[in-house]
Design a protein around this motif. Structure first.
Motif, PDB file in Angstrom:
ATOM      1  N   VAL A   1       0.827  -1.209   0.000  1.00 23.28           N
ATOM      2  CA  VAL A   1       0.000   0.000   0.000  1.00 23.28           C
ATOM      3  C   VAL A   1       0.861   1.259   0.000  1.00 23.28           C
ATOM      4  N   ALA A   2       1.919   1.268   0.798  1.00 24.12           N
ATOM      5  CA  ALA A   2       2.774   2.446   0.903  1.00 24.12           C
ATOM      6  C   ALA A   2       3.445   2.767  -0.433  1.00 24.12           C
ATOM      7  N   TRP A   3       3.846   1.724  -1.156  1.00 22.39           N
ATOM      8  CA  TRP A   3       4.498   1.956  -2.454  1.00 22.39           C
ATOM      9  C   TRP A   3       3.558   2.685  -3.397  1.00 22.39           C
ATOM     10  N   PHE A   4       2.311   2.236  -3.471  1.00 19.26           N
ATOM     11  CA  PHE A   4       1.359   2.881  -4.391  1.00 19.26           C
ATOM     12  C   PHE A   4       1.038   4.301  -3.956  1.00 19.26           C
TER      13      PHE A   4
ATOM     14  N   LEU B   1      -0.132   6.126  -7.597  1.00 19.17           N
ATOM     15  CA  LEU B   1      -0.908   5.254  -8.469  1.00 19.17           C
ATOM     16  C   LEU B   1      -2.062   4.636  -7.687  1.00 19.17           C
ATOM     17  N   PRO B   2      -3.211   4.452  -8.328  1.00 19.00           N
ATOM     18  CA  PRO B   2      -4.293   3.736  -7.653  1.00 19.00           C
ATOM     19  C   PRO B   2      -3.926   2.266  -7.500  1.00 19.00           C
ATOM     20  N   GLU B   3      -4.296   1.669  -6.394  1.00 18.09           N
ATOM     21  CA  GLU B   3      -4.011   0.248  -6.199  1.00 18.09           C
ATOM     22  C   GLU B   3      -4.909  -0.595  -7.109  1.00 18.09           C
ATOM     23  N   PRO B   4      -4.367  -1.679  -7.672  1.00 19.87           N
ATOM     24  CA  PRO B   4      -5.219  -2.578  -8.458  1.00 19.87           C
ATOM     25  C   PRO B   4      -6.215  -3.292  -7.563  1.00 19.87           C
TER      26      PRO B   4
ATOM     27  N   THR C   1       0.354  -3.479   4.062  1.00 18.22           N
ATOM     28  CA  THR C   1       0.024  -4.286   2.886  1.00 18.22           C
ATOM     29  C   THR C   1      -1.422  -4.761   3.014  1.00 18.22           C
ATOM     30  N   ARG C   2      -1.966  -5.219   1.901  1.00 21.14           N
ATOM     31  CA  ARG C   2      -3.304  -5.783   1.921  1.00 21.14           C
ATOM     32  C   ARG C   2      -3.392  -6.867   0.850  1.00 21.14           C
ATOM     33  N   ALA C   3      -4.352  -7.762   1.030  1.00 23.53           N
ATOM     34  CA  ALA C   3      -4.605  -8.799   0.030  1.00 23.53           C
ATOM     35  C   ALA C   3      -5.728  -8.350  -0.885  1.00 23.53           C
ATOM     36  N   MET C   4      -5.576  -8.634  -2.176  1.00 25.75           N
ATOM     37  CA  MET C   4      -6.641  -8.387  -3.151  1.00 25.75           C
ATOM     38  C   MET C   4      -7.603  -9.573  -3.090  1.00 25.75           C
ATOM     39  N   LEU C   5      -8.691  -9.415  -2.369  1.00 23.84           N
ATOM     40  CA  LEU C   5      -9.580 -10.542  -2.092  1.00 23.84           C
ATOM     41  C   LEU C   5     -10.369 -11.002  -3.313  1.00 23.84           C
ATOM     42  N   ASP C   6     -10.289 -10.265  -4.413  1.00 29.14           N
ATOM     43  CA  ASP C   6     -10.929 -10.694  -5.652  1.00 29.14           C
ATOM     44  C   ASP C   6      -9.970 -11.463  -6.555  1.00 29.14           C
ATOM     45  N   THR C   7      -8.832 -11.908  -6.005  1.00 29.59           N
ATOM     46  CA  THR C   7      -7.850 -12.652  -6.802  1.00 29.59           C
ATOM     47  C   THR C   7      -7.521 -14.009  -6.192  1.00 29.59           C
ATOM     48  N   CYS C   8      -8.322 -14.488  -5.248  1.00 28.75           N
ATOM     49  CA  CYS C   8      -7.898 -15.586  -4.370  1.00 28.75           C
ATOM     50  C   CYS C   8      -8.338 -16.979  -4.813  1.00 28.75           C
ATOM     51  N   PHE C   9      -7.547 -17.960  -4.388  1.00 29.62           N
ATOM     52  CA  PHE C   9      -7.868 -19.381  -4.516  1.00 29.62           C
ATOM     53  C   PHE C   9      -7.635 -20.014  -3.153  1.00 29.62           C
TER      54      PHE C   9
END
Length: 370
Positions: A163-166, A171-174, A274-282
């Motif tokens: 998160v800090a990098w973006f 830049l908006p986070e993906p 940091t955070r997890a992109m919960l729409d990318t998970c398995f």
């Protein structure tokens, strides 16, 4: 499952799975050495059929870690010496089990996950065993009716964001898988090789679940053209290539776990870096099992029971940064905020994984690596 993480992890798959950095690095060093002994004296193998003592050899992935106090208590309670050998990531672990099945390198295995479970069973490397501690939380994740594998922990493999990098880059986070192929995120993502990494294979399966048989290859072609980097295993991707606080790299997007972010939160902080992109998970389940031809099968069964014990299950979130399979375990503070499970992880039929896994990996390799 792979499991993540961080050891304190990790434990982790890392240890962010995180599993914690110190632990992960320590285990990684042991893995390079080929084997490690926890409380071992001379590393001698037990006489076949020996019970109530001797050495029991645990084969695991290079992110495995549990409290030394728990290991010492297990040895005191059983009279066994627990020797650990870590041949690599989850995928490498299963490869080694298959290659050495006629002369197994150990007695018991931990770290076979959802993506490789059917291969281990089909190759005959496991001796069925049902632990008396295997309740409904365990049986719901059964891979077969014989009890070849016992579920130990659960985790969601997802892309993690620095998160800090973006914020610093403006830049908006993906948010979605599709975003990762957008040129605005060129050269920012690091993934792991699905042929050698169980999180890597889990993420490949997420894309199969998301885009289907007709679309996942095109998606990976787009990621390739957008500068995706491929690491051999989770530890390299997370600690070497990722730009997060505990890492050394310059890529702010990495395949890891939904439970990795709590590991990165400094003591007393109220915001996770940091955070997890919960729409990318398995969703990934990690299993333990008794190895066919084990020199110490009684000791192997004792290890499986131990991994399901309340004490070990309670230690898993802090040591390996994944969810214990036992849903009655109280989770660490902050997990509800920083380590939520994915509400709708992508799914692939286990039968389809069994039938197509190897072909999907070959196609991925041809597409991404060339």
């Amino acid at each position: 499952m792979a499991a993540q993480h961080h050891t304190t992890r990790r434990t982790g798959v890392g240890a962010p799975r995180g599993r914690a950095a110190v632990a992960v690095l320590a285990v990684g060093t042991l893995a390079l050495a080929g084997c490690s002994a926890i409380g071992a004296d001379d590393g001698a193998t037990p006489e076949p059929g020996e019970e109530g003592g001797g050495t029991v050899v645990l084969l695991t992935h290079d992110s495995f870690a549990l409290s030394e106090v728990l290991v010492a208590q297990f040895e005191a309670d059983t009279g066994l010496t627990l020797e650990q050998r870590a041949p690599g990531d989850g995928g490498a672990l299963v490869n080694q089990l298959v290659l050495t099945k006629d002369a197994p390198l150990g007695d018991v295995v931990f770290g076979i996950d959802t993506t490789f479970a059917s291969r281990a069973i089909d190759e005959g490397v496991l001796e069925p065993y049902t632990s008396p501690l295997a309740g409904d939380d365990v049986t719901r994740y059964a891979v077969d009716d014989a009890g070849s594998l016992t579920a130990i922990d659960v985790g969601d493999v997802c892309v993690n964001v620095d998160v800090a990098w973006f914020a610093a880059a403006g830049l908006p986070e993906p948010q979605t898988l599709e975003d990762l192929a957008d040129p605005v995120y060129r050269d920012l993502l690091v993934v792991t090789d699905p042929s050698t990494s169980s999180p890597g294979l889990a993420f490949l399966l997420a894309t199969v679940g998301a885009f289907g048989e007709d679309g996942w290859v095109d998606y990976w072609s787009a990621l390739r053209d957008n500068g995706v980097k491929v690491a051999a295993g989770w530890s390299d991707a997370y600690y070497v290539d990722f730009s997060g606080p505990s890492s050394e790299g310059d890529r702010p997007l990495v395949v890891s776990y939904a439970s990795s972010p709590p590991y990165e939160v400094p003591e007393g902080a109220t915001v996770a870096p940091t955070r997890a992109m919960l729409d990318t998970c398995f969703r990934q389940v990690e299993y333990a099992g008794v190895l066919a031809g084990a020199a110490n099968p009684e000791g192997a069964r004792a290890v499986v029971d131990w991994l399901l014990s309340p004490e070990v299950q309670a230690d898993i979130p802090q040591s390996m940064y994944v969810y214990p399979v036992d849903t009655t375990v109280e989770l660490p503070a902050g997990w509800a905020q920083w380590a939520p499970v994915a509400p709708e992880p992508f799914e692939v039929d286990p039968a389809a994984i069994t039938a197509h896994r190897d072909a999907w990996i070959r196609t991925w390799t041809d597409t991404v690596i060339g």
